[in-house]
Design an enzyme around this catalytic site. Structure first.
Site, PDB file in Angstrom:
ATOM      1  N   TYR A 108      48.857  41.498  33.596  1.00  0.00           N
ATOM      2  CA  TYR A 108      47.420  41.704  33.324  1.00  0.00           C
ATOM      3  C   TYR A 108      47.185  41.788  31.814  1.00  0.00           C
ATOM      4  O   TYR A 108      46.289  41.139  31.272  1.00  0.00           O
ATOM      5  CB  TYR A 108      46.969  42.985  34.023  1.00  0.00           C
ATOM      6  CG  TYR A 108      45.513  43.360  33.856  1.00  0.00           C
ATOM      7  CD1 TYR A 108      44.566  43.007  34.819  1.00  0.00           C
ATOM      8  CD2 TYR A 108      45.070  44.105  32.766  1.00  0.00           C
ATOM      9  CE1 TYR A 108      43.223  43.377  34.687  1.00  0.00           C
ATOM     10  CE2 TYR A 108      43.736  44.476  32.614  1.00  0.00           C
ATOM     11  CZ  TYR A 108      42.821  44.119  33.584  1.00  0.00           C
ATOM     12  OH  TYR A 108      41.491  44.490  33.450  1.00  0.00           O
ATOM     13  N   THR A 151      34.978  51.723  38.566  1.00  0.00           N
ATOM     14  CA  THR A 151      34.696  50.624  39.505  1.00  0.00           C
ATOM     15  C   THR A 151      35.794  50.632  40.573  1.00  0.00           C
ATOM     16  O   THR A 151      36.697  51.462  40.539  1.00  0.00           O
ATOM     17  CB  THR A 151      34.728  49.252  38.798  1.00  0.00           C
ATOM     18  OG1 THR A 151      36.089  48.932  38.486  1.00  0.00           O
ATOM     19  CG2 THR A 151      33.886  49.231  37.538  1.00  0.00           C
ATOM     20  N   VAL A 210      37.452  32.206  41.703  1.00  0.00           N
ATOM     21  CA  VAL A 210      37.758  31.748  40.342  1.00  0.00           C
ATOM     22  C   VAL A 210      39.207  31.301  40.164  1.00  0.00           C
ATOM     23  O   VAL A 210      39.577  30.816  39.091  1.00  0.00           O
ATOM     24  CB  VAL A 210      37.388  32.806  39.270  1.00  0.00           C
ATOM     25  CG1 VAL A 210      35.890  33.060  39.234  1.00  0.00           C
ATOM     26  CG2 VAL A 210      38.179  34.097  39.456  1.00  0.00           C
TER      27      VAL A 210
END
Ligand SMILES: NC(=O)c1ccc[n+]([C@@H]2O[C@H](COP(=O)([O-])OP(=O)(O)OC[C@H]3O[C@@H](n4cnc5c(N)ncnc54)[C@H](O)[C@@H]3O)[C@@H](O)[C@H]2O)c1
Length: 288
Positions: A157, A192, A60
């Site tokens: 981020y 995750t 991406v």
């Protein structure tokens, strides 16, 4: 089977939130095109899906890859009904007074531009679908609690995820004329690989580190368990379905209550700021 006859694209689908969402959409009838840079993980997901999930590699950070992904899906399946722009990683961890221009650009490319280009090249294939008439053409972007305040992630981020939230609003206005809805999800701490994927760890240590983070996060929020990828997949399915047809340009916060307020607000055993102040001794010769 909310998604029978629907075509869905999920980026970052080889792991975590993307994987759980691809499985959820496929379980409810969608033909899912999963994409990722992790070919092994993506192919394994497709192989275990009884033909309901196809895998197409896509980085991406490469706009040409994104364009090729969307075109390939449209060619094979006739169009796109559901687009989940989800792939990302932690980005550059440096504070603002140390980050390099390259680190900043790389983080914006991976976390924000990826979503913009996903919409850019996905949306043209979402126009004029039968699902646009009933609110079923839906774009969902993964933002984060880090988009809402400081202290949850590295600086680049957080800024990129805040950009994802604003992009979601503005894109919703651009695409309203085509009946395409655009919404975002802000996950809290979800168990995750994202916290350990940038570290060179053997699998066993990675799992241990993930379990430690899940257990710590369970203490940090009112809902006393770690967040699971399936918690986010359920929200993705809701935003992809007609049940959310009156929602566009907004976000769902799925964080176990992490962002409600300070811990003492929901934990009777944790002293609030005023309780802590009341127990402090006054400095000699003065008052607090
Ligand atoms: N886990 C959390 O606590 C949490 C919280 C808030 C937001 N998020 C967001 O959720 C999304 C999914 O993350 P996750 O937690 O499932 O992590 P994850 O590491 O389990 O999954 C991310 C997936 O994205 C893929 N990916 C990374 N870079 C890519 C690239 N350049 N091109 C294509 N694919 C790429 C990885 O290979 C991986 O399969 C991300 O956008 C992340 O920022 C996660």
């Amino acid at each position: 089977m909310r998604f029978a006859d629907r075509v869905a694209v999920v980026t970052g689908a080889a792991s975590g939130i993307g994987r759980a969402s691809a499985l959820k959409l496929a379980a409810e009838g969608a033909h899912v095109f999963a994409s990722d840079i992790d070919e092994e993980g993506g192919q394994a997901l497709a192989a275990s899906s009884n033909g309901k999930i196809d895998f197409i590699r896509c980085d991406v950070t490469n706009s040409a890859d994104i364009e090729a992904l969307m075109n390939a899906v449209a060619q094979q399946a006739g169009g796109i009904d559901i687009l989940f722009n989800n792939a990302a990683a932690g980005g550059d961890r440096a504070p603002i007074d140390e980050i390099s221009p390259e680190g900043w650009d790389q983080s914006m490319s991976l976390i924000l531009k990826s979503v913009a280009m996903g919409i850019r090249y996905g949306a043209p294939h979402m126009k004029n679908r039968p699902t646009t008439k009933n609110g079923g053409a839906a774009i969902i972007n993964t933002a984060s609690v880090a988009a809402l305040g400081a202290g949850y992630s590295p600086t680049a981020y957080a800024v990129a995820k805040a950009g994802v939230l604003h992009l979601t609003k503005v894109a919703a206005t651009d695409l309203a004329r085509y009946g395409i809805r655009v919404n975002a999800i802000c996950p809290g701490f979800i168990n995750t690989n994202i916290f350990t994927s940038s570290l060179e760890l053997p699998n066993e240590m990675r799992e241990q580190a993930n379990a430690m983070i899940a257990s710590a996060s369970a203490q940090a929020q009112p809902v006393a368990r770690g967040g699971a990828p399936e918690d986010i997949a359920n929200a993705v399915a809701y935003l992809a379905s007609e049940e959310s047809s009156f929602m566009t340009g907004t976000h769902m916060l799925v964080d176990g209550g992490l962002t409600i307020g300070q811990r003492h607000a929901w934990d009777p055993n944790s002293p609030g700021m005023f309780d802590a102040l009341a127990t402090m001794e006054a400095p000699a010769g003065g008052a607090l």
